[in-house]
Write a protein that holds these residues in place. Structure first.
Motif, PDB file in Angstrom:
ATOM      1  N   ALA A 359      70.282 -57.031  -0.763  1.00  0.00           N
ATOM      2  CA  ALA A 359      70.793 -55.681  -0.964  1.00  0.00           C
ATOM      3  C   ALA A 359      70.246 -54.775   0.132  1.00  0.00           C
ATOM      4  CB  ALA A 359      70.381 -55.163  -2.347  1.00  0.00           C
ATOM      5  N   ASN A 366      73.961 -49.538   1.171  1.00  0.00           N
ATOM      6  CA  ASN A 366      74.525 -50.500   0.227  1.00  0.00           C
ATOM      7  C   ASN A 366      76.029 -50.288   0.094  1.00  0.00           C
ATOM      8  OD1 ASN A 366      75.245 -51.914  -2.259  1.00  0.00           O
ATOM      9  ND2 ASN A 366      73.051 -52.074  -2.628  1.00  0.00           N
ATOM     10  N   HIS A 397      77.072 -49.928  -8.632  1.00  0.00           N
ATOM     11  CA  HIS A 397      76.436 -51.197  -8.244  1.00  0.00           C
ATOM     12  C   HIS A 397      75.281 -50.944  -7.273  1.00  0.00           C
ATOM     13  CE1 HIS A 397      76.219 -55.500  -7.302  1.00  0.00           C
ATOM     14  NE2 HIS A 397      76.199 -55.171  -6.016  1.00  0.00           N
ATOM     15  N   GLN A 401      71.239 -51.874  -7.881  1.00  0.00           N
ATOM     16  CA  GLN A 401      70.434 -52.696  -6.985  1.00  0.00           C
ATOM     17  C   GLN A 401      69.261 -51.907  -6.396  1.00  0.00           C
ATOM     18  OE1 GLN A 401      73.171 -54.479  -4.101  1.00  0.00           O
ATOM     19  NE2 GLN A 401      73.177 -56.340  -5.334  1.00  0.00           N
ATOM     20  N   ARG A 404      65.841 -51.577  -8.128  1.00  0.00           N
ATOM     21  CA  ARG A 404      64.920 -52.714  -8.086  1.00  0.00           C
ATOM     22  C   ARG A 404      63.812 -52.493  -7.059  1.00  0.00           C
ATOM     23  NH1 ARG A 404      69.271 -57.551  -7.472  1.00  0.00           N
ATOM     24  NH2 ARG A 404      69.352 -56.546  -5.425  1.00  0.00           N
ATOM     25  N   GLU A 416      68.889 -59.786 -11.235  1.00  0.00           N
ATOM     26  CA  GLU A 416      69.699 -60.336 -10.148  1.00  0.00           C
ATOM     27  C   GLU A 416      71.119 -59.769 -10.176  1.00  0.00           C
ATOM     28  OE1 GLU A 416      69.517 -64.567 -10.031  1.00  0.00           O
ATOM     29  OE2 GLU A 416      67.349 -64.634  -9.761  1.00  0.00           O
ATOM     30  N   SER A 418      74.245 -58.996  -8.511  1.00  0.00           N
ATOM     31  CA  SER A 418      74.746 -59.594  -7.276  1.00  0.00           C
ATOM     32  C   SER A 418      76.180 -59.153  -6.990  1.00  0.00           C
ATOM     33  CB  SER A 418      74.703 -61.125  -7.390  1.00  0.00           C
ATOM     34  OG  SER A 418      75.576 -61.570  -8.413  1.00  0.00           O
ATOM     35  N   TYR A 462      76.870 -56.272 -16.180  1.00  0.00           N
ATOM     36  CA  TYR A 462      75.540 -55.766 -15.825  1.00  0.00           C
ATOM     37  C   TYR A 462      74.574 -55.809 -17.011  1.00  0.00           C
ATOM     38  CZ  TYR A 462      77.603 -54.118 -11.477  1.00  0.00           C
ATOM     39  OH  TYR A 462      78.226 -54.053 -10.261  1.00  0.00           O
TER      40      TYR A 462
END
Length: 498
Positions: A359, A366, A397, A401, A404, A416, A418, A462
């Motif tokens: 990511a 992103n 999305h 990410q 994290r 994860e 993705s 998700y």
């Protein structure tokens, strides 16, 4: 004969003098390559060959810079070389190591940016011989006073030069959210770039990473240490050839194979309808099949993607020998994916084009990579509502990410999330928009079933990855903020989605 020898000697001297003009650029190139060869001390996967560096160096030498003086041309070529190397290598490094590499380059090729003992103090290896004669200023937080005292002891002149006794100057700075950008103008000009870093390290270590990033970017003359968003189309057109394997170094939860598959289909449709794209997931006894497929693809000009090489690390040297022995068709491409592994063969690492696939850092980068991977025909291949909601999915999305990065504040653990999650979300949106086309709608109603969309995202995509109650509540709250009519009708301020 004597005249010819004299003329030859004179020409030789002239040629030598002309070559000597470019010695500073050659010296810079040597310094940079030595720094590159030290990268494996950070991670075993960071290995680069002289051949790959010379490709960059030759690209710089062939740049058209117009009619400028020799010295100005050398300065511009040196700056271009530094920036090209930075972006080429940062694309092959994980985002956590890009700042380390940036500082490594600045320290190695710009030692004038550091006064004596500054770098050693930054590393914690310099101990001042004396103690400051006065206590720490009152504006300094009590827990940071010892660090500031060490800085004052190391450089006694800064007390007067930076006016550290003036609370009115330094109290607003130490309370600032972004102190690395909030220096008083009267003090700013009295500090070098790295001295500002040292003060941030001593008093506001929570802002040290941002201060170092700012310092490295300023020194290198770039806006960011991260490379431009990855475009497989540009990568294939500008940098790949049949004898150069492309190696994606991945992190858990990041898989480029889906994006690569979509690009291969698009490329085949537009340029080579006869091309086939073969994907093999290694680790299940497919070693002989992989060699056979590579040999056939090299002969026919097809593409091959071998995934998860870290699961068959003892077999990779055989793959390396096979790739070296091939005389492939000019359209052949070999794509490889692996997670980092300390026993990965160094020669294959050096001779391949490496791309880290994770990511991107920051919500903006992103989203840029996501939008770069979508074709215009697919993104706009439906109603305006579909495109708007798909864009919301990309924004959502990216935030899932990016959080994290801030574990345990962002999430309680690493989830994860993705590319397949985003793809599933977009497919759900397309289906719901298509189902809504035949129904009558009230004025201002986009017609999409938000309840169903949020339910699928929460229960099947998700939310199904989330294991903690508080993370689940946070995920649901973000969904309620993003997926509603207000956000595609223009009535909600953009800041509400930040």
């Amino acid at each position: 004969i004597s005249e010819s020898l004299t003329e030859s000697s004179r020409l030789q001297v002239d040629l030598d003098n002309e070559r000597e003009v470019y010695r500073p650029l050659a010296t810079l190139g040597s310094q940079i390559f030595i720094l590159i060869r030290e990268l494996p001390t950070i991670d075993h996967m960071y290995r680069f060959s002289l051949e790959s560096f010379m490709v960059i160096f030759d690209k710089v030498l062939n740049m058209e810079l117009g009619n400028t003086s020799t010295q100005d041309k050398l300065r511009q070529l040196g700056n271009h070389l530094k920036i090209l190397v930075l972006f080429y290598l940062s694309r092959s490094l994980f985002k956590a190591d890009r700042l380390v590499f940036g500082m490594h380059m600045v320290r190695g090729i710009m030692p004038e940016k550091f006064e004596p003992n500054e770098w050693e103090l930054f590393q914690g290896t310099y101990i001042p011989p004396n103690q400051p004669s006065s206590p720490a200023p009152s504006w300094c937080p009590q827990d940071r006073a010892p660090a500031l005292q060490i800085l004052r002891a190391a450089f006694p002149k800064i007390d007067d030069l930076w006016q550290l006794s003036k609370d009115a100057v330094w109290t607003p700075w130490v309370m600032s959210d972004k102190c690395e950008e909030s220096f008083d103008p009267s003090i700013f000009s009295r500090m070098s770039s790295f001295q500002r870093v040292l003060l941030v390290q001593a008093v506001r270590p929570d802002r040290l990473e941002s201060a170092l990033t700012q310092f490295a970017c300023e020194a290198m003359g770039v806006g960011s240490l991260s490379p431009p968003a990855l475009s497989l189309q540009r990568l294939h057109a500008d940098e790949t050839h049949s004898k150069l394997p492309i190696l994606f170094i991945t992190t858990p939860g990041a898989d480029p194979s889906q994006e690569l598959d979509e690009f291969a289909k698009k490329y085949a449709e537009e340029s080579r309808p006869s091309m086939n794209f073969h994907q093999i997931a290694m680790g299940g006894g497919q070693n002989d099949d992989a060699i056979r497929v590579i040999q056939e693809a090299a002969k026919n000009g097809d593409w091959v993607c071998l995934k998860n090489l870290h699961l068959v690390i003892s077999w990779v040297p055989l793959l390396e020998k096979e790739l070296k022995s091939l005389e492939p068709h000019e359209n052949f491409r070999c794509w490889l994916t692996t997670e980092p592994h300390v026993k990965f063969p160094p020669i294959l690492l050096e001779t391949s084009l490496k791309i880290t696939y994770e990511a991107p850092p920051g919500v903006k980068k992103n989203m840029l990579r996501t939008l770069e991977s979508w074709s215009q025909s697919w993104f706009s291949g439906g109603s305006v509502v579909r495109s708007q909601v798909i864009f919301l999915c990309a924004h959502f999305h990216a935030i899932m990410q990016e959080r994290r990065t801030y574990i345990p504040q962002g999430w309680t653990k690493f989830y994860e999330f993705s590319q397949s999650d985003l793809t599933s979300a977009c497919e759900t949106v397309s289906l719901l928009v298509k189902l809504a086309e035949g129904r009558s709608k009230a004025p201002g109603d986009p017609g999409i079933d938000w309840t169903t969309l949020v339910g699928v995202l929460e229960q099947a995509i998700y939310g199904s990855r989330v294991e903690n109650e508080f993370d689940a509540r946070l995920c649901k709250e973000y969904m309620s903020l993003f997926f509603r009519t207000d956000n595609i009708s223009g009535r909600t301020p953009t800041g509400s989605l930040a």
